[in-house]
Design an enzyme around this catalytic site. Structure first.
Site, PDB file in Angstrom:
ATOM      1  N   GLY A  93      -2.176  77.833 -34.217  1.00 41.70           N
ATOM      2  CA  GLY A  93      -1.030  77.037 -34.639  1.00 41.70           C
ATOM      3  C   GLY A  93      -0.086  77.907 -35.435  1.00 41.70           C
ATOM      4  O   GLY A  93      -0.393  79.044 -35.797  1.00 41.70           O
ATOM      5  N   GLY A  95       1.017  79.424 -38.206  1.00 39.99           N
ATOM      6  CA  GLY A  95       0.508  79.649 -39.548  1.00 39.99           C
ATOM      7  C   GLY A  95       1.534  80.202 -40.512  1.00 39.99           C
ATOM      8  O   GLY A  95       1.323  80.181 -41.722  1.00 39.99           O
ATOM      9  N   LYS A 116      10.376  82.408 -39.304  1.00 39.07           N
ATOM     10  CA  LYS A 116       9.104  83.133 -39.243  1.00 39.07           C
ATOM     11  C   LYS A 116       8.880  83.831 -40.579  1.00 39.07           C
ATOM     12  O   LYS A 116       9.711  84.632 -41.015  1.00 39.07           O
ATOM     13  CB  LYS A 116       9.155  84.157 -38.107  1.00 39.07           C
ATOM     14  CG  LYS A 116       7.860  84.908 -37.875  1.00 39.07           C
ATOM     15  CD  LYS A 116       8.002  85.798 -36.646  1.00 39.07           C
ATOM     16  CE  LYS A 116       6.738  86.592 -36.376  1.00 39.07           C
ATOM     17  NZ  LYS A 116       6.873  87.449 -35.181  1.00 39.07           N
ATOM     18  N   ASP A 128      -1.201  83.580 -46.130  1.00 45.38           N
ATOM     19  CA  ASP A 128      -0.177  83.191 -47.104  1.00 45.38           C
ATOM     20  C   ASP A 128       1.092  82.668 -46.440  1.00 45.38           C
ATOM     21  O   ASP A 128       2.001  82.187 -47.113  1.00 45.38           O
ATOM     22  CB  ASP A 128       0.161  84.366 -48.036  1.00 45.38           C
ATOM     23  CG  ASP A 128       0.670  85.596 -47.292  1.00 45.38           C
ATOM     24  OD1 ASP A 128       1.050  85.491 -46.118  1.00 45.38           O
ATOM     25  OD2 ASP A 128       0.676  86.688 -47.906  1.00 45.38           O
ATOM     26  N   GLY A 129       1.164  82.754 -45.111  1.00 46.31           N
ATOM     27  CA  GLY A 129       2.325  82.224 -44.402  1.00 46.31           C
ATOM     28  C   GLY A 129       3.578  83.067 -44.535  1.00 46.31           C
ATOM     29  O   GLY A 129       4.652  82.651 -44.084  1.00 46.31           O
ATOM     30  N   ARG A 186       3.644  77.991 -25.055  1.00 49.00           N
ATOM     31  CA  ARG A 186       2.862  79.155 -24.668  1.00 49.00           C
ATOM     32  C   ARG A 186       1.732  78.749 -23.718  1.00 49.00           C
ATOM     33  O   ARG A 186       1.402  77.570 -23.605  1.00 49.00           O
ATOM     34  CB  ARG A 186       2.252  79.806 -25.914  1.00 49.00           C
ATOM     35  CG  ARG A 186       3.222  79.970 -27.079  1.00 49.00           C
ATOM     36  CD  ARG A 186       2.475  79.958 -28.412  1.00 49.00           C
ATOM     37  NE  ARG A 186       3.391  79.901 -29.564  1.00 49.00           N
ATOM     38  CZ  ARG A 186       3.774  80.966 -30.269  1.00 49.00           C
ATOM     39  NH1 ARG A 186       3.317  82.154 -29.947  1.00 49.00           N
ATOM     40  NH2 ARG A 186       4.596  80.841 -31.287  1.00 49.00           N
ATOM     41  N   ASP A 255      -1.640  83.292 -26.542  1.00 49.11           N
ATOM     42  CA  ASP A 255      -0.678  82.619 -27.415  1.00 49.11           C
ATOM     43  C   ASP A 255       0.613  83.420 -27.553  1.00 49.11           C
ATOM     44  O   ASP A 255       1.567  82.943 -28.176  1.00 49.11           O
ATOM     45  CB  ASP A 255      -1.288  82.370 -28.805  1.00 49.11           C
ATOM     46  CG  ASP A 255      -1.852  83.629 -29.430  1.00 49.11           C
ATOM     47  OD1 ASP A 255      -2.840  84.154 -28.887  1.00 49.11           O
ATOM     48  OD2 ASP A 255      -1.308  84.098 -30.445  1.00 49.11           O
ATOM     49  N   ASP A 265       7.070  87.819 -29.550  1.00 54.54           N
ATOM     50  CA  ASP A 265       6.247  88.508 -30.555  1.00 54.54           C
ATOM     51  C   ASP A 265       6.277  90.029 -30.359  1.00 54.54           C
ATOM     52  O   ASP A 265       5.833  90.534 -29.334  1.00 54.54           O
ATOM     53  CB  ASP A 265       4.809  87.994 -30.575  1.00 54.54           C
ATOM     54  CG  ASP A 265       4.680  86.760 -31.457  1.00 54.54           C
ATOM     55  OD1 ASP A 265       5.589  86.510 -32.261  1.00 54.54           O
ATOM     56  OD2 ASP A 265       3.663  86.047 -31.347  1.00 54.54           O
TER      57      ASP A 265
END
Length: 487
Positions: A93, A95, A116, A128-129, A186, A255, A265
């Site tokens: 997911g 994150g 992002k 920690d995102g 995805r 993903d 990505d």
């Protein structure tokens, strides 16, 4: 496609809709970006902003690109998905990413706007995102280079620093990137739906994806089979484009395969210098799973995982559904070969087709590998009048004569052939040492001039006349290069 919210036409240009939020709630969770202490704009992609229908003059406030403020009409959410990461299945997911909505462009396009590095979400697990400046600038740089190379890709609208430190192996400056994508659906999104084992959810996701990206499939006799075939076709074309410029994604997990057919990505990605099918740059790819020469095979493997999720929709009879899936997946190699061969003919100026063309191409690549020749520079040299003297190696001279003989069996003149080749062979790519120079200057000293110059060069990759040797010549003593995921 129905909308849940549309802002009126305002000077800023934001027109956000939220069709993805209409999917069953298992696919998303509403959550807010985590504010940062001191957002500062590092770079804003003004041409991209204009193409999205935004007013660049109204976007200078970094707060909305850091999560401290939201664009009008935003409804933030984190998307759920799963993925095979280096072959191992994991429920995942967003994150460290939050979808703000879908921007409707003046031309009728629909693009996800995603932050992002915007902080923890319910999918962050122990993370920690956050994101750091270097990897976010890398994504901005490489995605813009891919766009200039005419390779389908997500784009970067902005990068802002947060004024906060992010701890990885060392304390690093935090940053948030605003990513623009046709969508973030995805292969892993379908794997997530399949793992829930609830057919209505899977069908809702498939119907939504078809409507958004493959509307022609709705009129097919078998819409879900047509959908699978269309995804396979887009991925075959995309991976061929990667191979034709020596791009190595580095982490082709399921993903990281977008069904829209975009490159997504840019963590441990790199462009190959010396031609080597086994080339790997990612620090986490210890076994070479995602090596340059394996990318087509991995793409097919990933698509097989997608096909598995669709089995309940392909046919009520399990065996017939499996037969349909296998037949579709089996066509990937043929479709990839078609796009790759078409691209290689263009790189060599071949305007007609002959049965021995694959042998001619393979023999060049074999010579390049034996000679440790630079992939991009070899084709750049072939696109010039001095191609005969590119290498004194007798094997190269022999191949060059075969190629010249092949060109005589078609109608375009030599000048027309060279012009065509220069349109298909970039003079410049994001050389790894140049990328590192730009990122180091930006992160360590705050000097963006190196990055800005590199972006300007990469914006015109096929401008052979303006390419400077400094931009395409490898430095002496350049050796191994390693990239890192940046998470």
């Amino acid at each position: 496609m129905p909308a849940t919210s549309t802002s009126s036409s305002l000077p800023h240009g934001w027109r956000l809709e939220h069709s993805y939020a209409q999917l069953p709630s298992v696919f998303h969770i509403a959550c807010q970006p985590r504010p940062v202490s001191q957002p500062e704009m590092v770079i804003l992609n003004r041409p991209l902003a204009a193409s999205l229908g935004l007013n660049p003059a109204s976007l200078d406030d970094p707060a909305s690109f850091a999560g401290n403020a939201l664009p009008p009409g935003a409804q933030p959410l984190a998307q759920a998905y799963a993925g095979h990461q280096f072959g191992n299945f994991t429920m995942l997911g967003d994150g460290r990413a939050i979808l703000l909505g879908e921007q409707l462009t003046p031309s009728g396009g629909r693009f996800d706007i995603q932050l992002k590095g915007s902080g923890q979400t319910p999918f962050s697990r122990r993370g920690d995102g956050r994101a750091t400046l270097g990897p976010m600038l890398r994504e901005y740089l490489i995605s813009e280079a891919m766009e200039a190379l005419s390779i389908p890709t997500t784009r970067s609208l902005a990068v802002v620093t947060t004024g906060e430190v992010v701890y990885r192996t060392a304390p690093l400056p935090g940053a948030v990137l605003t990513r623009v994508a046709a969508s973030h659906i995805r292969v892993g999104t379908f794997e997530y739906a399949s793992a829930l084992d609830e057919k209505p959810n899977l069908q809702a996701l498939a119907d939504y994806t078809i409507q958004r990206h493959f509307p022609d499939a709705t009129t097919a006799a078998q819409p879900y089979a047509a959908f699978l075939d269309a995804v396979i076709e887009r991925q075959a074309a995309l991976i061929a484009r990667w191979q034709l410029v020596g791009f190595i994604h580095g982490v082709m997990n399921t993903d990281n395969m977008a069904l829209s057919g975009e490159t997504i990505d840019f963590g441990p990605c790199a462009f190959m210098d010396v031609y080597d099918p086994s080339a790997v740059f990612s620090s986490i790819d210890h076994g070479g799973r995602y090596a340059y020469g394996r990318q087509p095979l991995i793409a097919q493997w990933n698509l097989a995982r997608l096909a598995e999720t669709l089995l309940p929709l392909l046919h009520e009879d399990a065996q017939q559904g499996l037969d349909i899936a296998n037949e579709s997946i089996g066509r990937f190699g043929e479709r990839f070969q078609h796009h790759w061969l078409e691209g290689m003919r263009a790189k060599l100026g071949l305007s007609t087709e002959e049965s021995d063309d694959p042998k001619l191409i393979d023999s060049l690549l074999e010579w390049m590998q034996r000679s440790q020749a630079d992939f991009t520079n070899t084709f750049r040299a072939l696109s010039s009048a001095s191609s005969a003297t590119y290498s004194p190696d007798p094997a190269y001279r022999e191949w060059h004569q075969r190629w010249r003989n092949r060109l005589t069996r078609q109608t375009p003149s030599e000048s027309e052939v060279m012009e065509s080749m220069q349109r298909h062979n970039p003079a410049v790519i994001p050389r790894n040492h140049k990328v590192e120079e730009a990122l180091t200057a930006a992160v360590e000293t705050g000097d963006l001039s190196v990055l800005e110059r590199l972006l300007a060069i990469l914006a015109k990759p096929y401008d052979h006349a303006q390419a400077h040797p400094e931009d395409y010549t490898l430095p002496s003593g350049s050796g191994s290069y390693q990239t890192f995921c940046g998470t």
